[in-house]
Design a protein around this motif. Sequence first.
Motif, PDB file in Angstrom:
ATOM      1  N   ILE A  21     -20.801 -26.173  13.219  1.00  0.00           N
ATOM      2  CA  ILE A  21     -21.748 -25.650  14.205  1.00  0.00           C
ATOM      3  C   ILE A  21     -22.440 -24.432  13.610  1.00  0.00           C
ATOM      4  O   ILE A  21     -21.786 -23.517  13.090  1.00  0.00           O
ATOM      5  N   ASP A  22     -23.760 -24.487  13.653  1.00  0.00           N
ATOM      6  CA  ASP A  22     -24.578 -23.401  13.107  1.00  0.00           C
ATOM      7  C   ASP A  22     -25.094 -22.567  14.279  1.00  0.00           C
ATOM      8  O   ASP A  22     -25.936 -23.019  15.039  1.00  0.00           O
ATOM      9  N   PHE A  23     -24.534 -21.371  14.427  1.00  0.00           N
ATOM     10  CA  PHE A  23     -24.938 -20.466  15.509  1.00  0.00           C
ATOM     11  C   PHE A  23     -26.075 -19.592  14.994  1.00  0.00           C
ATOM     12  O   PHE A  23     -25.997 -19.041  13.889  1.00  0.00           O
ATOM     13  N   ASP A  24     -27.100 -19.490  15.830  1.00  0.00           N
ATOM     14  CA  ASP A  24     -28.282 -18.765  15.367  1.00  0.00           C
ATOM     15  C   ASP A  24     -28.716 -17.760  16.431  1.00  0.00           C
ATOM     16  O   ASP A  24     -28.759 -18.079  17.613  1.00  0.00           O
ATOM     17  N   TRP A  25     -29.023 -16.575  16.018  1.00  0.00           N
ATOM     18  CA  TRP A  25     -29.551 -15.574  16.945  1.00  0.00           C
ATOM     19  C   TRP A  25     -31.008 -15.356  16.596  1.00  0.00           C
ATOM     20  O   TRP A  25     -31.346 -14.629  15.674  1.00  0.00           O
ATOM     21  N   SER A  26     -31.872 -16.036  17.335  1.00  0.00           N
ATOM     22  CA  SER A  26     -33.292 -15.919  16.995  1.00  0.00           C
ATOM     23  C   SER A  26     -33.876 -14.624  17.551  1.00  0.00           C
ATOM     24  O   SER A  26     -34.784 -14.044  16.978  1.00  0.00           O
ATOM     25  N   GLY A  27     -33.300 -14.168  18.689  1.00  0.00           N
ATOM     26  CA  GLY A  27     -33.848 -12.970  19.313  1.00  0.00           C
ATOM     27  C   GLY A  27     -35.233 -13.201  19.897  1.00  0.00           C
ATOM     28  O   GLY A  27     -35.914 -12.284  20.310  1.00  0.00           O
ATOM     29  N   GLN A  28     -35.645 -14.464  19.931  1.00  0.00           N
ATOM     30  CA  GLN A  28     -36.992 -14.794  20.410  1.00  0.00           C
ATOM     31  C   GLN A  28     -36.969 -15.147  21.901  1.00  0.00           C
ATOM     32  O   GLN A  28     -35.975 -15.631  22.412  1.00  0.00           O
TER      33      GLN A  28
END
Lengths: 303, 267
Positions: free
Chosen positions: B199-206
């Motif tokens: 699982i690739d967790f991503d924090w885009s902050g968008q």
Amino acid sequence: MSTAAQTQSPNCPTVPLSSLDELWFQVAGTRCNLECSHCFISCSPHNDKFGYLSLKTVRRYLDESVEQGVREYYFTGGEPFLNKEMVSILEAALEYGPATVLTNATVFKREWIERLRAAEDASTFCLEFRVSIDGPNSETNDPIRGEGTFERAVRGVGMLVEEGFLPIITMTRVWDDGDDQRVLAEFRSILAEHGYTRPRLKILPRLKIGAEAERTEGYGQFERITHEMMEDFDVSDLVCNHSRVVTDKGVAVCPILLDTPAAILSETLADSKRDFPLAYGACFTCYQFGAICTNPTSKPMEK
Amino acid sequence: MKIGFFGGIYNNYLALEAAITDATARGAERLYCLGDLGAFGPHPDRVFPLLDEHNISCVQGNYDNSIGNDLQDCQCGYTDPRDNEFAQISYEYTYENTSQANRDWMRQLPPEIRFEVYGTRVLLCHGSPRKTNEFLWESATSTHFLNRLADEAEADLILGTHTGIHWQRELSGGRRFVNVGVLGRPENDGATNVWYTLIDFDWSGQGGTELGEYSVEFVPLAYDHERLAREMRDENLPDEFVETVLTGWWTTCLEVLPGKERRTGRF
């Protein structure tokens, strides 16, 4: 005998509905094309005690079951396929979750089974058939279920298998316990002859109420669950701990006790969540054998 | 941030070794195992050094609970006598070949692990959040039931194993259930590979959203299954188990499968 068997024992333990996981539908009421001599709710062509459920009624409870987080649905009777809306009801259920139908497999039409296979293919969820046959040959089965029913049921199983289903064959133990392995081996052999080479087989205990109480004997007065028996007992072994049944007379506690007036609890699922007294002989059988009505895939287990 | 999740290992230390290498090469920064370290395969004690060396945190499966607490059986939840016979062969072999120190270690494993990644509340369990040995099959589990489990567990992403076949379902409110598969044996599809999950967790902050995003990837994993089969034979484990390793078809413990999952297998 059956009246005595349904008498409530005083000061009995009660069981909570911990989690409404399985919702049953008494979709054919007590109407059946057969009149099996061991039927625990004495279903027959003439028993109108419970009536059919309409697709509209089933949908209403399916909708309510979403709020309750029900895991799966079971459809029983009587014979469910006497209900003219049965195929549509199962198609509807598969939009909501997994469905299992308990049938005697003697009244199928090919077109129904084809439609149901298509509905299952289109659904994420499984449609299970549980077919009742009470012995691996006519000699054992027919005295219980009626003349010619073995051949008819086995043909019904053949039709299901041809359409790609893997029905679970359920048999009530009308033989000695020690004969289980012989009976299962004979079942495997006869079903293979009808094209079912990897049968799923499930033996059920006899429930000594309804017609069965007349055929053999009812429950003795000491065949009741006591408070002592509940100590260190996994209560999830009892169907009433995680199931309810929709009937045309309201929501009932379990599929077995329908003839018991106290078993009808409420109009809605939400109101059916009260504790139930384990006061009946059939509760004793459920205690001994554990969640007898549930599929092997879903049998609740102790943590 | 990528995290690797391994399901039941079932003594398959060869697949575990391959999964660690593969997940690390794909960028996994952390690794977890969802329990059932023993069963089925050979040489139970070869699993533990790998878990230790790579800091793999483990949930306690029903097998680990049984072995750790010296129980008589694996609590696998089988209902068929033949299935239970085979399960007992595995269990006794695994119990006898697991050191006391490793049994003690399994006894203290937690029934669940929780953490939060970029606002997503992750819950790792073995069978279901409410029962270690509850089977959650894809075709036998409604979505509203999973929603209820997620409500009760107060989790956004629930990961489990136990059934042996990977699947996932989107739940209400952007939540998700994922069965991560197992490393221990193939998936009853005629292929010899096993599966794990990245699982690739991503924090885009968008976009002002409170939660980060994540993507789930089921990873098919080849390993030296022929060596595993040889070692199982050398340890006198049942031919039926060896056949599963070599063919990818399950030969035992089939009665708990729903019809839909069973239909696609050979037996």
